[in-house]
Design a protein around this motif. Sequence first.
Motif, PDB file in Angstrom:
ATOM      1  N   TYR A  71       0.833  -1.198   0.000  1.00 39.57           N
ATOM      2  CA  TYR A  71       0.000   0.000   0.000  1.00 39.57           C
ATOM      3  C   TYR A  71       0.863   1.241   0.000  1.00 39.57           C
ATOM      4  CZ  TYR A  71      -4.141  -2.810   1.015  1.00 39.57           C
ATOM      5  OH  TYR A  71      -5.164  -3.700   0.937  1.00 39.57           O
ATOM      6  N   LYS A  72       0.474   2.213  -0.850  1.00 38.40           N
ATOM      7  CA  LYS A  72       1.235   3.458  -0.923  1.00 38.40           C
ATOM      8  C   LYS A  72       0.400   4.604  -0.369  1.00 38.40           C
ATOM      9  CE  LYS A  72       4.864   1.727  -2.921  1.00 38.40           C
ATOM     10  NZ  LYS A  72       4.653   0.522  -2.096  1.00 38.40           N
ATOM     11  N   TYR A  73       1.099   5.536   0.273  1.00 41.67           N
ATOM     12  CA  TYR A  73       0.442   6.705   0.850  1.00 41.67           C
ATOM     13  C   TYR A  73       0.013   7.663  -0.256  1.00 41.67           C
ATOM     14  CZ  TYR A  73      -0.091  10.912   3.717  1.00 41.67           C
ATOM     15  OH  TYR A  73      -0.576  12.042   4.324  1.00 41.67           O
ATOM     16  N   ASN A 127      -3.314   0.260  -2.750  1.00 40.51           N
ATOM     17  CA  ASN A 127      -2.369  -0.635  -3.429  1.00 40.51           C
ATOM     18  C   ASN A 127      -2.660  -0.696  -4.929  1.00 40.51           C
ATOM     19  OD1 ASN A 127      -4.537  -2.340  -3.741  1.00 40.51           O
ATOM     20  ND2 ASN A 127      -3.708  -4.010  -2.507  1.00 40.51           N
ATOM     21  N   ASP A 128      -1.904  -1.528  -5.641  1.00 35.86           N
ATOM     22  CA  ASP A 128      -2.040  -1.597  -7.094  1.00 35.86           C
ATOM     23  C   ASP A 128      -3.427  -2.063  -7.518  1.00 35.86           C
ATOM     24  OD1 ASP A 128       0.550  -0.900  -7.033  1.00 35.86           O
ATOM     25  OD2 ASP A 128       1.330  -2.940  -7.343  1.00 35.86           O
ATOM     26  N   LYS A 129      -4.040  -2.864  -6.656  1.00 35.11           N
ATOM     27  CA  LYS A 129      -5.367  -3.371  -7.011  1.00 35.11           C
ATOM     28  C   LYS A 129      -6.466  -2.398  -6.599  1.00 35.11           C
ATOM     29  CE  LYS A 129      -3.610  -7.980  -6.351  1.00 35.11           C
ATOM     30  NZ  LYS A 129      -3.163  -8.678  -5.135  1.00 35.11           N
ATOM     31  N   LEU A 130      -6.069  -1.161  -6.286  1.00 31.57           N
ATOM     32  CA  LEU A 130      -6.990  -0.090  -5.909  1.00 31.57           C
ATOM     33  C   LEU A 130      -7.778  -0.396  -4.632  1.00 31.57           C
ATOM     34  CD1 LEU A 130      -8.389   0.954  -9.411  1.00 31.57           C
ATOM     35  CD2 LEU A 130      -6.423   1.887  -8.177  1.00 31.57           C
ATOM     36  N   SER A 131      -7.213  -1.275  -3.849  1.00 30.43           N
ATOM     37  CA  SER A 131      -7.808  -1.530  -2.540  1.00 30.43           C
ATOM     38  C   SER A 131      -7.375  -0.393  -1.615  1.00 30.43           C
ATOM     39  CB  SER A 131      -7.301  -2.890  -2.041  1.00 30.43           C
ATOM     40  OG  SER A 131      -7.472  -2.997  -0.673  1.00 30.43           O
TER      41      SER A 131
END
Lengths: 217, 176
Positions: B121-123, B133-137
């Motif tokens: 997960y990115k801020y 995260n990449d999966k837009l979660s």
Amino acid sequence: MAEKGGKEFSLPKGKSSLKTPASVKGKDDSSAKSKGGRKVQFDSEDSLESKINMSSKSDGKTDTPVAKGDWGKGGKGGKSPIRKEASALELKIEQELPKNAKCLMDCEAAAILQGIQEQMVVLSEDPTIKIPTAFDRGLQYAKSGCHYTNPQSVRRVLEPLEKHGVSVSEMCVIANLCPESSDEVFALIPSLKGKKDKLTNPLKDTLSELAKLKQRT
Amino acid sequence: MFLKVQLSWNVIIPAESLDTKGLMLQKSIITRLLDDFSTKKATKENGYFLAVTTLDNIGEGRVRQHTGDVLFPVLFTCITFRPYRGEILEGVVHKILKHGVFLRCGPVENIYLSNQKMSDYKYVPGENPIFMNDKLSKVEKGVAVRFSVIGTKYIETEKEFQAVVSLEGDFLGPVS
């Protein structure tokens, strides 16, 4: 007791054992901070005092689970958190459980707490009866984590797992997870991985039984 | 984890609350027990005290010298909640910082999830910052997240538990 308990908890493990010698001998202080806790213990002078401290430390450690040690490291911030991954996050609730205590599944807790909640109208009429502040939040959590309407049947379905070496606390975690597959169970409860061969089939049966009990909402 | 615990406490009934009628005495013992139970709030071993479920036994009262109060040993069963290492729990995000988020889980107010423990997960900064995260979660305010507990700590002075948790692993993360 209270003082000891407080000490053990308010400070990271390594540090707390060092506290007394550090405060007495100033030069220990810096080395204690830069290095990990325990090694310094052995490096430092073997004065009577540090010996006493060590023994008291090991006494405290017997009932100190790994969790606190790890927390200590994390709290200190010096160590990289990745190192903690080395020791698997295993459930050790049984060892930590106070005597006369047993684990409850969220749905069991929800049923009991909700029963009390229903009496609340009567209870709140009497101003002398106090309700703990944690009650509402506990009830809320139990309800949100409650996937089953009938806790008794959930227990009945899970109990056969006991003879396959699943502990009561692990059973409760399974019920709280409301897992869809056995993979999910093994991923989230690493302590069961060792029994994977024997457990996979009975677990599958259990999960399909559990699915039938699931709340239809 | 919720626990069902049987405890044995001493309940002190002040001399002025003592009554000759048996039922009233029992009532004052119960009220006093509930009062103590609420005030005590939590202990390191048992966790947060939620509710007394049954009063199992009231022992023989002993008169205390000087004050005249009577002390009754009381055996009762209660429900508590305590976070354990290795447990899987669900919490609701209530604060987002650059280096991690704070969650609430039942009676536990301060649960910290570091960004190092959710590395995918990115801020995402902004007025309402989130982690994604990449999966837009998305991990955002008010979202329920399933996590594993890495460590717990009990703060005696505040009678509160704190926990550090992680999303590393499968089947962990925001739940819908």
